[in-house]
Enzyme design. Structure first.
Site, mmCIF file in Angstrom:
data_model
loop_
_atom_site.group_PDB
_atom_site.id
_atom_site.type_symbol
_atom_site.label_atom_id
_atom_site.label_comp_id
_atom_site.label_asym_id
_atom_site.label_seq_id
_atom_site.Cartn_x
_atom_site.Cartn_y
_atom_site.Cartn_z
ATOM 1 N N GLU A 128 -9.616 -1.879 5.255
ATOM 2 C CA GLU A 128 -10.271 -1.577 6.518
ATOM 3 C C GLU A 128 -11.525 -2.438 6.690
ATOM 4 O OE1 GLU A 128 -8.547 -0.072 8.505
ATOM 5 O OE2 GLU A 128 -8.032 1.990 8.026
ATOM 6 N N HIS B 56 -7.283 -4.655 10.038
ATOM 7 C CA HIS B 56 -6.988 -4.501 8.605
ATOM 8 C C HIS B 56 -5.708 -5.244 8.207
ATOM 9 C CE1 HIS B 56 -4.708 -0.436 9.413
ATOM 10 N NE2 HIS B 56 -3.828 -1.416 9.339
ATOM 11 N N ASP C 117 -7.640 -2.553 14.096
ATOM 12 C CA ASP C 117 -9.019 -2.808 13.649
ATOM 13 C C ASP C 117 -9.105 -4.053 12.753
ATOM 14 O OD1 ASP C 117 -7.834 -1.929 11.324
ATOM 15 O OD2 ASP C 117 -9.130 -0.187 11.036
ATOM 16 N N ASP D 276 0.815 -1.216 0.000
ATOM 17 C CA ASP D 276 0.000 0.000 0.000
ATOM 18 C C ASP D 276 0.847 1.264 0.000
ATOM 19 O OD1 ASP D 276 0.940 -0.389 2.602
ATOM 20 O OD2 ASP D 276 -1.009 -0.963 3.385
HETATM 21 P P1 PGA Z 1 2.088 -1.346 12.588
HETATM 22 O O1 PGA Z 1 0.888 -1.339 11.551
HETATM 23 O O2 PGA Z 1 3.031 -2.389 12.117
HETATM 24 O O3 PGA Z 1 2.674 0.039 12.499
HETATM 25 O O4 PGA Z 1 1.492 -1.646 13.915
HETATM 26 C C1 PGA Z 1 0.353 -2.554 11.131
HETATM 27 C C2 PGA Z 1 -0.740 -2.305 10.118
HETATM 28 O O5 PGA Z 1 -1.374 -1.240 10.167
HETATM 29 O O6 PGA Z 1 -0.967 -3.182 9.286
#
Ligand code: PGA
Length: 256
Positions: free
Chosen positions: A139, A134, A132, A63
């Site tokens: 999302e 994702h 959450d 992404d």
């Molecule tokens: P993080 O994010 O590794 O910064 O906790 C994980 C994600 O949002 O997939």
């Protein structure tokens, strides 16, 4: 799903790094799906230290933020170059990251899908998980069949990522992300999660119903998924003892 619970992010990441190193040794022209965020930072450090040959490897990132200049310190282009790409012998032409500044984003997204196909598909996709649930930036309520496209971040994700931008308001609200359908086509998925703030999302993904409310839960339908957790991220799993027992009793022929 194989749930691997380790005492620390360090030991959980060691296992993930060994899985990737083995793939690159067995298949020098492997196609890797890569993730950004705090979680894979240690993984990239370890992979760099392993001095692997990346010359024939192809990468696709999950992404990118829309509208953030490529050179912005928080763009995922910057993140990847700083934390992995500049340290290994990847061929520049083999690196793919969604272009959040493309003029025609829907067209860019379908071309990204076509590039993944043309490369022979993703052999191993590295994933983090949002608080959450994702994966990528898919999302909650993302279509479980979705392809690479624009998404709007949840308030929760903007809050979570405010630490990188100084404030929640500064976090771009729109992103390009590989879809859940895209991720599900990777031959193998390797999800890493550390810390208690991930425990609930991890438990829902691994032991809850398959639902777009927790996009990571779709991984229950994927034939080859490894989930590398530290103890705090495994905190809400009902069957943690079983997963530990399975890993401790892994047959010798089934190492890694
Ligand atoms: P993080 O994010 O590794 O910064 O906790 C994980 C994600 O949002 O997939």
């Amino acid at each position: 799903m194989e749930i691997i619970i380790q005492p620390t992010p360090e030991s959980a990441t060691d296992i993930a790094a060994r899985i990737i190193a083995r793939l690159l040794r067995e298949k020098p022209d492997a196609v890797l799906g890569l993730a950004t965020g705090s979680t894979p930072l240690l993984l990239y450090k370890k992979l760099i230290a392993m001095n692997l040959d990346w010359s024939r490897v192809t990468t696709f990132n999950l992404d990118e933020y829309i509208g953030l200049p490529r050179e912005h310190p928080q763009s995922y282009h910057s993140f990847m170059w700083e934390n992995l790409f500049q340290h290994v012998n990847l061929t520049k032409e083999n690196i793919h990251i969604p272009d959040g500044n493309a003029n025609d984003i829907p067209r860019f997204c379908s071309e990204y899908e076509a590039q993944i196909k043309a490369a022979g598909g993703i052999d191993l996709q590295v994933l983090g998980i949002g608080t959450d649930g994702h994966i990528g930036f898919n999302e909650p309520t993302s279509s479980l069949a979705s392809r690479t496209r624009i998404k709007t971040l949840t308030r929760q994700t903007c809050k979570d990522n405010a630490r990188f931008f100084g404030s929640e308001e500064a976090v771009p609200k729109h992103v390009i992300t590989m879809g859940i359908g895209t991720i599900m086509e990777a031959r193998q998925n390797l999800l890493l999660a550390f810390g208690t703030n991930k425990a609930q999302a991890v438990a829902e993904a691994v032991e809850g119903p398959i639902t777009s409310i927790n996009p990571a839960s779709i991984l229950q339908m994927h034939p080859v998924v490894k989930v590398c957790l530290d103890d705090p991220a495994a905190n809400d799993l009902q069957r943690a003892d079983y997963y530990r027992w399975v890993y401790a009793n892994k047959p010798a022929w089934q190492t890694l």
